[in-house]
Design an enzyme around this catalytic site. Structure first.
Site, PDB file in Angstrom:
ATOM      1  N   ASP A   8       0.859  -1.180   0.000  1.00 28.81           N
ATOM      2  CA  ASP A   8       0.000   0.000   0.000  1.00 28.81           C
ATOM      3  C   ASP A   8       0.896   1.232   0.000  1.00 28.81           C
ATOM      4  OD1 ASP A   8      -2.011  -1.820   0.181  1.00 28.81           O
ATOM      5  OD2 ASP A   8      -2.751  -1.168   2.148  1.00 28.81           O
ATOM      6  N   ASP A 129     -15.254  -2.744  -1.483  1.00 26.04           N
ATOM      7  CA  ASP A 129     -14.841  -2.449  -0.116  1.00 26.04           C
ATOM      8  C   ASP A 129     -16.086  -2.163   0.699  1.00 26.04           C
ATOM      9  OD1 ASP A 129     -12.269  -2.518  -1.219  1.00 26.04           O
ATOM     10  OD2 ASP A 129     -12.293  -0.360  -1.603  1.00 26.04           O
TER      11      ASP A 129
END
Length: 238
Positions: A8, A129
């Site tokens: 990330d 998500d």
């Protein structure tokens, strides 16, 4: 089942967020290419990349870091975050990504997802998500009224390569993945489902694998913290 080590990217560094909150970031490596190489050397077959800044900005922000990773590795990589138009999709695939993940745009412009899937077979994934079962967009900052199954079934006939399902409340807290919800999703669609959020041990991976319906799992913090040994995990998953 494939294990996807996660990188990330925030401000050019490898970080992990706690439940998706940008102000709760821990930096694990300031050299993303070196981190990618370490994962490859440990035997990973894929990498999962996220442009965190891009997810909020709606455009690529950590492009140089992603490009440095792609120059360093010889395994396929998928990227999500800030990819919201066909030009950006085309640019990233031309730069060497194996797959792009479309999240926010899957909610806001589902026709673009379908168009991209037709144009680039096998190279488009949908990122779903969710917080409390409801889909969140724009870097998880905005919640919608859509359920996970609502969104997933929209793309069942679109030709997408995978669905990356993230349980936001599990992300970064090392509490284990939501196996039940992920398996339920995987059984409800014909698209391969990749689990994300909370994968922190071999036991977690085994539970996901043993459902028999989950195609992959993403792990980040556990690999950085050493709670999950990548080499052993890859060997165990076969």
């Amino acid at each position: 089942m494939i294990l996807y080590p996660a990188i990330d990217l925030k401000d050019g560094q490898c970080v992990r967020l706690l439940q998706g909150e940008m102000e709760r970031a821990t930096v694990f490596n300031d050299d993303p290419a070196a981190q990618a190489r370490a994962f490859v050397d440990a035997g990973c077959r894929w990498l999962h990349l996220v442009d965190l800044n891009g997810a909020f900005a709606g455009r690529p922000v950590n492009a140089s870091a992603v490009e440095s990773i792609l120059a360093e590795i010889d395994v396929p990589a998928q990227l999500g975050g800030g990819i919201r138009d066909m030009k950006t999709i085309e640019t990233w695939l031309e730069k060497g990504l194996a797959r792009v993940i479309l999240g926010t745009v899957a909610v806001e412009d589902p026709d673009l997802v379908r168009e991209a899937a037709r144009a680039f077979p096998g190279r488009i994934a949908v990122g779903i998500d969710a917080r409390g079962g409801r889909v969140a967009t724009r870097g998880w900052a905005e919640e919608t009224h859509l359920t996970v199954s609502d969104l997933a079934t929209k793309f069942e006939d679109a030709g997408v390569a995978a669905i990356v399902y993230t349980d936001i409340e599990r992300d970064g807290v090392m509490g284990g993945p939501n196996v039940t919800a992920t398996a339920t999703l995987a059984r409800s669609v014909d698209v391969p489902v990749i689990a994300s959020g909370g994968v922190s041990s071999m036991d977690d991976l085994v539970r996901l694998r043993d459902t028999g319906v989950i195609a992959g799992a993403i792990s980040g913090r556990a690999l950085y913290d050493g709670k999950l040994n990548l080499q052993e995990a890859v060997a165990a998953l076969g």
